[in-house]
Design a protein around this motif. Sequence first.
Motif, PDB file in Angstrom:
ATOM      1  N   MET A  52       0.818  -1.212   0.000  1.00 39.37           N
ATOM      2  CA  MET A  52       0.000   0.000   0.000  1.00 39.37           C
ATOM      3  C   MET A  52       0.853   1.263   0.000  1.00 39.37           C
ATOM      4  SD  MET A  52      -3.244   0.180  -0.196  1.00 39.37           S
ATOM      5  CE  MET A  52      -3.437   1.731  -1.070  1.00 39.37           C
ATOM      6  N   LEU A  54       2.562   2.309   2.665  1.00 37.59           N
ATOM      7  CA  LEU A  54       2.566   2.894   4.006  1.00 37.59           C
ATOM      8  C   LEU A  54       3.866   2.588   4.743  1.00 37.59           C
ATOM      9  CD1 LEU A  54      -1.103   2.070   5.023  1.00 37.59           C
ATOM     10  CD2 LEU A  54      -0.168   4.270   4.321  1.00 37.59           C
ATOM     11  N   PRO A  74       1.096   6.428  -1.265  1.00 37.10           N
ATOM     12  CA  PRO A  74      -0.098   5.601  -1.044  1.00 37.10           C
ATOM     13  C   PRO A  74      -1.322   6.041  -1.854  1.00 37.10           C
ATOM     14  CG  PRO A  74       0.933   6.104   1.042  1.00 37.10           C
ATOM     15  CD  PRO A  74       1.687   6.876  -0.002  1.00 37.10           C
ATOM     16  N   TYR A  75      -1.547   7.374  -1.942  1.00 41.76           N
ATOM     17  CA  TYR A  75      -2.811   7.789  -2.564  1.00 41.76           C
ATOM     18  C   TYR A  75      -2.859   7.458  -4.053  1.00 41.76           C
ATOM     19  CZ  TYR A  75      -1.065  12.084  -4.783  1.00 41.76           C
ATOM     20  OH  TYR A  75      -0.412  12.978  -5.575  1.00 41.76           O
ATOM     21  N   ALA A  78      -3.762   3.817  -4.338  1.00 43.31           N
ATOM     22  CA  ALA A  78      -5.198   3.607  -4.151  1.00 43.31           C
ATOM     23  C   ALA A  78      -5.935   3.959  -5.440  1.00 43.31           C
ATOM     24  CB  ALA A  78      -5.709   4.459  -2.990  1.00 43.31           C
ATOM     25  N   ARG A  79      -5.534   5.055  -6.069  1.00 48.94           N
ATOM     26  CA  ARG A  79      -6.226   5.483  -7.283  1.00 48.94           C
ATOM     27  C   ARG A  79      -5.944   4.563  -8.457  1.00 48.94           C
ATOM     28  NH1 ARG A  79      -5.788  12.093  -6.940  1.00 48.94           N
ATOM     29  NH2 ARG A  79      -6.812  12.236  -4.927  1.00 48.94           N
ATOM     30  N   TYR A  92     -13.456   5.868  10.799  1.00 46.95           N
ATOM     31  CA  TYR A  92     -13.266   7.193  11.382  1.00 46.95           C
ATOM     32  C   TYR A  92     -14.379   7.508  12.390  1.00 46.95           C
ATOM     33  CZ  TYR A  92     -10.055   8.042   7.500  1.00 46.95           C
ATOM     34  OH  TYR A  92      -9.027   7.973   6.605  1.00 46.95           O
ATOM     35  N   PRO A 104     -13.248   7.718   0.233  1.00 49.27           N
ATOM     36  CA  PRO A 104     -12.290   7.404  -0.839  1.00 49.27           C
ATOM     37  C   PRO A 104     -12.891   7.697  -2.211  1.00 49.27           C
ATOM     38  CG  PRO A 104     -12.885   5.419   0.406  1.00 49.27           C
ATOM     39  CD  PRO A 104     -13.757   6.519   0.898  1.00 49.27           C
ATOM     40  N   PRO A 105     -12.142   8.380  -3.062  1.00 48.94           N
ATOM     41  CA  PRO A 105     -12.665   8.661  -4.402  1.00 48.94           C
ATOM     42  C   PRO A 105     -12.837   7.368  -5.196  1.00 48.94           C
ATOM     43  CG  PRO A 105     -10.364   9.341  -4.207  1.00 48.94           C
ATOM     44  CD  PRO A 105     -10.801   8.930  -2.846  1.00 48.94           C
TER      45      PRO A 105
ATOM     46  N   GLU B 177      -2.485   8.701   7.947  1.00 43.67           N
ATOM     47  CA  GLU B 177      -1.884   7.644   7.126  1.00 43.67           C
ATOM     48  C   GLU B 177      -2.956   6.871   6.359  1.00 43.67           C
ATOM     49  OE1 GLU B 177      -0.184   3.996   8.938  1.00 43.67           O
ATOM     50  OE2 GLU B 177       1.695   4.878   8.246  1.00 43.67           O
ATOM     51  N   LEU B 178      -4.000   6.471   7.064  1.00 44.43           N
ATOM     52  CA  LEU B 178      -5.081   5.722   6.414  1.00 44.43           C
ATOM     53  C   LEU B 178      -5.724   6.568   5.314  1.00 44.43           C
ATOM     54  CD1 LEU B 178      -6.979   3.228   6.330  1.00 44.43           C
ATOM     55  CD2 LEU B 178      -8.490   4.487   7.862  1.00 44.43           C
ATOM     56  N   THR B 179      -5.898   7.854   5.594  1.00 48.79           N
ATOM     57  CA  THR B 179      -6.545   8.729   4.620  1.00 48.79           C
ATOM     58  C   THR B 179      -5.767   8.757   3.312  1.00 48.79           C
ATOM     59  OG1 THR B 179      -7.359  10.018   6.465  1.00 48.79           O
ATOM     60  CG2 THR B 179      -7.511  11.037   4.313  1.00 48.79           C
ATOM     61  N   ARG B 180      -4.446   8.733   3.421  1.00 44.53           N
ATOM     62  CA  ARG B 180      -3.626   8.643   2.204  1.00 44.53           C
ATOM     63  C   ARG B 180      -3.851   7.310   1.504  1.00 44.53           C
ATOM     64  NH1 ARG B 180      -0.324  11.665   5.792  1.00 44.53           N
ATOM     65  NH2 ARG B 180       0.399  13.561   4.782  1.00 44.53           N
ATOM     66  N   ALA B 181      -3.925   6.243   2.309  1.00 45.20           N
ATOM     67  CA  ALA B 181      -4.092   4.905   1.720  1.00 45.20           C
ATOM     68  C   ALA B 181      -5.459   4.740   1.073  1.00 45.20           C
ATOM     69  CB  ALA B 181      -3.884   3.832   2.793  1.00 45.20           C
ATOM     70  N   LEU B 182      -6.402   5.620   1.411  1.00 44.01           N
ATOM     71  CA  LEU B 182      -7.729   5.524   0.803  1.00 44.01           C
ATOM     72  C   LEU B 182      -7.837   6.392  -0.452  1.00 44.01           C
ATOM     73  CD1 LEU B 182     -10.065   5.438   3.946  1.00 44.01           C
ATOM     74  CD2 LEU B 182      -9.320   3.548   2.517  1.00 44.01           C
ATOM     75  N   GLY B 183      -6.712   6.934  -0.897  1.00 45.17           N
ATOM     76  CA  GLY B 183      -6.718   7.622  -2.179  1.00 45.17           C
ATOM     77  C   GLY B 183      -6.826   9.134  -2.099  1.00 45.17           C
ATOM     78  N   ILE B 184      -6.649   9.699  -0.890  1.00 46.58           N
ATOM     79  CA  ILE B 184      -6.733  11.150  -0.744  1.00 46.58           C
ATOM     80  C   ILE B 184      -5.319  11.736  -0.730  1.00 46.58           C
ATOM     81  CG2 ILE B 184      -7.625  13.053   0.655  1.00 46.58           C
ATOM     82  CD1 ILE B 184      -9.895  11.294   0.010  1.00 46.58           C
ATOM     83  N   ASN B 185      -5.094  12.742  -1.544  1.00 42.70           N
ATOM     84  CA  ASN B 185      -3.798  13.419  -1.548  1.00 42.70           C
ATOM     85  C   ASN B 185      -3.786  14.458  -0.427  1.00 42.70           C
ATOM     86  OD1 ASN B 185      -1.414  14.631  -2.082  1.00 42.70           O
ATOM     87  ND2 ASN B 185      -1.901  15.273  -4.164  1.00 42.70           N
TER      88      ASN B 185
END
Lengths: 234, 290
Positions: A52, A54, A74-75, A78-79, A92, A104-105, B177-185
Amino acid sequence: MSSAVLEIEGLSARYGEAQALRDVSLHVGEGELVTLVGRNGAGKTTLLRCVMGLHRQSSGHVRLNGTDISVWPPYTRARAGLGYVPDDRGIYATLAVEENLTLPPSVASTRWPLTRVYDAFPVLKERRAHAGTKLSGGEQQMLSIARALRTGASVLLLDEPTEGLAPVLVQRVAAMLQEAKREGTTVLLVEQNLRFATTVADRHYLLAQGQIVEALANQEVIARESELLRHLGV
Amino acid sequence: MEYLALQLFNGLVNGSFYALLSLGLAVIFGVLRVVNFAHGALYMLGAFAAYLLLQDFGVGFWLALILAPIGIGIAGMVLERLLIRRLYGLDPLYNFLLTFGLTLMIQDGVRLRYGLQGQPYPAPAELAGSVSAGLVAYPTYRLFVIAFSLVVCVAVWYVIERTRLGMIVRAATERPELTRALGINVDRWITPVFGFGVALAALGGVLAAPMRNVSPLMGSELIIFAFAVVVIGGMGSIAGAVVAGFLVGVLASLAAVFNPALENVVAFALMAIVLLVRPAGLFGSLEARS
């Protein structure tokens, strides 16, 4: 044999002085569901975190559909289609249930739009305005998996999705994964629960002390279950 | 009774400034994990910008209320790009050294040019005089400060709680960290968020200019209270910063009715109690991880 969607080659990683992964190579074919089994501390979570982005590997490569993504943040991973379900579920508290789902987009035209998620899990719809962490542990796990499915991710990385779940919920997770698999989603699953792993997986990798010690077909795991359980210390 | 009502309004005015400053601190801390000790100096720069706009360009209060926060906010974004950025992932001690050092440099830079003595700044003519507010007549400008600050706080709360951008800010605050892993820049939002927090401080500065003398050290006392407010409200909590800001302002002013010496004690006594009883703050969550 299908072509590898996710390919890990010679991956090593460390936490400070401690070597967490040594020269790990594995591949997951398109639409395949592959598990990583191993004891606590074998390096399973670290491996998913490296995939991922991380945790930065000290050497080795991660490829997604043939593209080397080893140095991507990571982002962008994901994309590119990686959907991540972390070991702590990653829900969250400051986001409502629906926000947890839509954060997530979308990365592809998804087979799991919000309406389908809500049809499959009416409880999420009912409680969509509640804080994510107000859900029960099992509901949070469903939410976490549904969140990854909603984006249209082509590869799911799941870190022990059945941990701490009641048997009826474990079956629910199994059904979800089988459904995703039927629709062509590729899955790399970290699992301690061997029984569960054999009900959903095509193949397995056995990880010990940061190394892949065996690659096993599902039938082999079923045949050698008691021996493997002893190895896992269950 | 009249004195009590007067002090209630004074408390709300003080609370307005605490809320604006703490709000900026909370947003910045949430997303950047940086405690911005330079916040008080940036507030002072906001007031000075309004003063200079008037002195050198004849630009009045209303335009300054828009221009100064934008200008100082942009300066804040440059600051983040050049300096604050280097703090990420370092020991928090560097955070203190850099932002406190910046405070001293900004304060002394202004002092070198304009001296320690405060410069007066006129309140806008439209808000001169006072109006009857229940039991007492209260200066119109100060009532405007309360109302304006409330509107800004509610607007910020709305953006954070009800928009997609706010959702990203909340997610990045809770689990970067998770927020980045979910595709957010997440990194894309860091500079604008810092600029926004700084702009709120500058806005507070412009609002303060007609009430207090514009002087290099005007932010140094206020910032101490703002930090107490942030701790009371809960580090990184938006609602906490606003509610605790007004709470501290009102309680301190009312305490002064009984004994003027109590005014400055209340914020810190409240902080001590909150830390004992609810260490995460009134609106904080211990579950939120860094």
